[in-house]
Structure formats: C-alpha cells, structure tokens
Design a protein around this motif. Structure first.
Motif, short mmCIF file in Angstrom:
data_model
loop_
_atom_site.label_atom_id
_atom_site.label_comp_id
_atom_site.label_asym_id
_atom_site.label_seq_id
_atom_site.Cartn_x
_atom_site.Cartn_y
_atom_site.Cartn_z
N UNK A 161 -45.18 -11.17 -36.40
CA UNK A 161 -43.84 -11.57 -36.85
C UNK A 161 -42.80 -10.48 -36.59
N UNK A 162 -43.25 -9.22 -36.59
CA UNK A 162 -42.30 -8.10 -36.46
C UNK A 162 -41.80 -7.98 -35.02
N UNK A 163 -42.71 -7.95 -34.06
CA UNK A 163 -42.26 -7.74 -32.67
C UNK A 163 -41.41 -8.88 -32.12
N UNK A 164 -41.70 -10.14 -32.47
CA UNK A 164 -40.80 -11.20 -31.98
C UNK A 164 -39.36 -11.04 -32.49
N UNK A 165 -39.17 -10.29 -33.58
CA UNK A 165 -37.81 -10.07 -34.09
C UNK A 165 -37.15 -8.83 -33.49
N UNK A 166 -37.92 -8.05 -32.72
CA UNK A 166 -37.37 -6.81 -32.15
C UNK A 166 -36.43 -7.15 -30.99
N UNK A 167 -35.20 -6.68 -31.10
CA UNK A 167 -34.21 -6.93 -30.03
C UNK A 167 -34.17 -5.79 -29.03
N UNK A 168 -34.52 -4.58 -29.46
CA UNK A 168 -34.51 -3.43 -28.54
C UNK A 168 -35.78 -3.48 -27.68
N UNK A 169 -35.82 -2.61 -26.69
CA UNK A 169 -36.95 -2.62 -25.75
C UNK A 169 -38.15 -1.84 -26.31
N UNK A 170 -39.28 -2.53 -26.44
CA UNK A 170 -40.46 -1.91 -27.07
C UNK A 170 -40.97 -0.71 -26.27
N UNK A 174 -36.95 9.75 -30.53
CA UNK A 174 -36.74 8.51 -31.28
C UNK A 174 -35.36 8.48 -31.96
N UNK A 175 -34.87 9.64 -32.40
CA UNK A 175 -33.58 9.68 -33.10
C UNK A 175 -32.46 9.09 -32.25
N UNK A 176 -32.53 9.30 -30.93
CA UNK A 176 -31.47 8.80 -30.04
C UNK A 176 -31.78 7.40 -29.50
N UNK A 177 -32.87 6.80 -29.93
CA UNK A 177 -33.29 5.52 -29.34
C UNK A 177 -33.00 4.37 -30.30
N UNK A 178 -32.44 3.30 -29.74
CA UNK A 178 -32.09 2.15 -30.57
C UNK A 178 -33.35 1.36 -30.99
N UNK A 179 -33.44 1.08 -32.29
CA UNK A 179 -34.51 0.22 -32.81
C UNK A 179 -33.82 -0.87 -33.63
#
Ligand code: AMP
Ligand code: GLY
Length: 421
Positions: A295-304, A316-321
C-alpha cells in the motif's frame, strides 16, 4: 541500469513495479522472484539466502545497484558481501540489521537510549524464566530472540500458557537457535501503526503510515499471519503523533545506531503501539514490511530508485520523498488453511484489470501456467480519494483474481474506517 532485487514475495513484486517506473532501468533481475514477478523482471533461481551465489551473479552480470529486501539475507550480511565487490546496495549491513535480527539487542538499545518500549526481562536460563513467570503480570508477551519467520511472539493470556511458550522455545526448540534466549515483556494495549522510513544513517524520511491486519480471521480472530491486508495512511497516526514519534523514536533510534557504530541505511520499519500514555516501539524491522509495502509504494509519487540511491550515498536530505494525498487498501488472497496446513498447485487466473493491481507472492509458473505455491498468494491494491472507496475498489479488483481454495478476510480496513468516523 541493471538492477538486482533479492527476494521473492509480494513486497519484492511491489518494489520491482515501482523501480520499473524509472526510465534509466533497463533490466531487473529477481533472485529468486516468483511466477508472478516473472512478468516484470527476469527471475533467476538463486535463493535469497544463498549469499555466495547472489554475489557471484551480481558480479558476473555487472549489476549497477542491488536491493536486498528480506530480513534473513540482510541479517546474514548480503549487503556487506555485495559492497565488498563494489556493488552499491539498498539495505543495512549485518551489524545494523541486528536491530531486527536480535530482539535482545533492540530491547537493550531502546533501554540504553531512552526510546519508549515495553518493560522487559531477558532470559538465557529456562528455570529463571519460569520462576519469573510465577509472579509476572498477566497477560504477558514471550519473544524468541532471533528471526522466527514472524512467528516468534506469543501473547500469553494465562501463566500456564506463558510457561508453555517458554518451554517450547527454550527446551522444545520450536524456533531453533532463535529461541535459546527469550525476552519476556509487558503487555501493551493501543492501536498499532506501521511506519516504514527511508534513512541514509543521518536523515530519516518516514513514508506514509499504514495498518496491517495480522490475524487470519475477520475481527482479528485466529492465528497470527504474515499479514492479511493493509491500508494507508493509518488514521490513528495523526500529525501530532507523527511529530512525537519523530522526536521520541525515529531520530533517537538513528542516533543510537550511530553511537553504537552500527549506522543504519535503507528502510527501517517501526512497529509502533499508540498506548494511552505514549507511542512505544513494539518491534523494529530492518526492511520494508510485507504487506505494508503493497500500500505504501503505490502511493509514492517520487522516484523510488532515486530515493534508494540517496540512502546509499548519504544524500537523502536533498532528495524528494513525496506521497500522494490519497488512500490505499491491499487485500491478500491466501490458500485456505494458511498459516498452518494448506494445499497448493491450483491455477490462478486474473482479469487484466486485476493483474495490473496485483502483487504476486506465493505462486510459480508450471508449464506456462501460474499456480499457487505458498500461503499468501496475491495482494491486490486499490488507490482512491477516500479510504471507503479504496476498500471497496480493492475488494472489487480482488474478485478478479481466482484460484481454488482461495481465502481472504472480508474486513480489511474496517477498523480504520471506524477510527475515521
Ligand atoms: P511480531 O511478530 O513481532 O510482528 O509481533 C506480533 C504482534 O504481537 C504485534 O503486531 C503485536 O500485535 C503483538 N505484540 C508484540 N509485542 C507486544 C506487547 N508488548 N504488547 C502487546 N502486544 C504485543
Ligand atoms: N507486516 C509485518 C512485517 O512485515 O513484519
């Protein structure tokens, strides 16, 4: 890029489907994968704990990035072994994966660094454990120290049950070496929340929260399973609770692991219980949860893939999640009889609409046909603007997956729905 994913369940299928969205990905190898994953990746018959063969394959096939998803290869040092050959990986090294690999380690870590968790005692001697149980508060919780396929936790409602559990683990060896040390802990109450978080060992970025449904039967009755369904977000996990968890649990855990010289990189899973007093840690896992990931990954809009690489590189601090402001529900279809005895080998059929929404777990290809080969067979996920709509759509899509002997719970998400009302 050529990627390798170690593992072969519904979680790995969800990870692979997300990774494929990145246009720079040319090939994904799944070791071992499964009959359903074969539609999205090249499956190679190497077991997830066969570290020597995994490394040999990765080197031989010039893998650019490896994702080690299950707990056992992580605890066994799969990431260490791949890194030693210069292959960058997603996942913690063995010295950090111990946060899941040993309950005694994780409980002692929490005590040392003041991270809220249930009160507990550790026993290596059965007679001492039994003596302690003569006066311990009941109900009580008995946990095998090591990995036990998610089954090493017994909630004992009576003193007798508690003593039997201790004997089974410490003398009967039902969990092998994992049960030679046990933790006996305080029984807590409150809603449970799963929070998976990306971390590069410095920055921690939690994913959308979720709720698992661990018992086999409706209304949370029956045996504990790997999980019969999930919803996200978890309505009990409000913004206030999230902020408390960040300050009192997530950041202190990352700092504690660094202080111990066991920097954790990858996905850290916080199994939380929102007790009347405060949020407490029930368990840590060193990996994505299953079926939370569905359920979590299908909701992820940023690039995995970009996020995973950022956990490896320390950026990670500069990466969009970013997650969609929507709701997801995943309904598991299991083989009737799971989690104990069940028959397998039944052909699975799916409508194309259902197949697009389904992650395959316990299934293999047999003469070109997909047949059941495990307890949890498929997970079907729907996304919608409301939880109610997501649940309805997940069940409708799940009707499109069929095999003989299929079993599902009919109440996935109902508790969450009540909580919202
Ligand atoms: P686990 O197999 O570690 O995921 O634990 C299984 C389940 O046991 C958890 O999801 C909780 O529902 C329950 N549990 C574990 N520890 C406790 C505790 N101290 N108090 C109450 N329930 C617990
Ligand atoms: N769903 C619980 C786990 O992955 O451990």
């Amino acid at each position: 890029m050529k990627l390798l994913v170690v593992g072969g369940g519904g979680r790995e299928h969800a990870i692979i489907k997300s990774l494929k969205k990145n246009p720079s990905v040319e090939t994904i190898y799944a070791l071992p994968g499964n009959g359903g994953i074969a539609a999205d990746a090249t499956c190679v018959a190497i077991g997830a704990t066969d570290i020597e063969k995994i490394v040999e394959f990765a080197v031989g096939n010039a893998i650019d990035y490896a994702v080690v998803a299950p707990d056992d290869p992580l605890v066994l040092g799969c990431v260490d072994a791949l890194e030693a050959k210069g292959i960058p990986c997603f996942g913690p090294r063995a010295n950090a994966a111990i946060i899941e690999g040993s309950k005694v380690f994780s409980k002692n870590l929490m005590k040392k660094y003041g991270i809220p968790t249930a009160e507990y005692e550790v026993f290596e001697d059965m007679a001492a454990a039994l003596k302690y149980l003569e006066t311990a508060p009941i109900p009580t919780v008995i946990k095998a120290d090591g990995l036990a396929l998610g089954k090493g936790v017994i909630i004992a409602q009576t003193r007798e049950e508690a003593m039997t559990a201790v004997r089974d683990m410490m003398e009967g060896g039902i969990f092998g070496k994992s049960g030679s040390r046990v933790v006996i802990e305080e029984f807590l109450t409150g809603p449970e929340v799963s929070v998976l978080a990306f971390t590069d060992g410095n920055c921690v970025k939690p994913m959308v929260s979720s709720m698992d449904h661990k018992r086999a039967g409706d209304n949370d009755i029956g045996l504990n399973t790997g999980g019969m369904g999930t919803v996200a977000p978890n309505p009990y996990y409000t913004a206030d609770v999230a902020e408390r968890c960040m300050q009192e649990i997530f950041l202190p855990t990352i700092a504690a692991m660094n202080a111990e010289g066991r920097t954790f990189k990858g996905c850290l899973y916080f199994g939380l219980m929102l007790t009347p007093k405060d949020p407490k840690v029930i368990e840590y896992n060193c990996r994505f949860g299953d079926p939370e990931t569905q359920v979590v990954l299908p909701l992820l809009e940023s690039d995995l893939l970009t996020i995973m690489q950022a956990t490896t590189n320390g950026t990670l601090a500069e990466t969009e999640v970013k997650f969609a402001d929507k709701h997801a529900c995943c309904v598991i279809l299991a083989s009737s009889g799971y989690p104990t005895a069940y028959k397998k080998g039944y052909e699975i059929t799916m409508t194309s609409e259902a197949a697009a929404a389904t992650f395959v777990a316990g299934a293999k290809l047999d003469g070109g046909k997909l047949v059941t080969s495990g307890g949890r067979v498929t997970g079907t996920t729907a996304i919608a603007d409301s939880l109610e709509a997501a649940i309805k759509e997940a069940y409708r899509l799940s009707d499109g997956v069929q095999f003989e002997n299929a079993y599902r719970r009919s109440d996935i998400g109902q508790r969450a729905l009540q909580a919202l009302k």
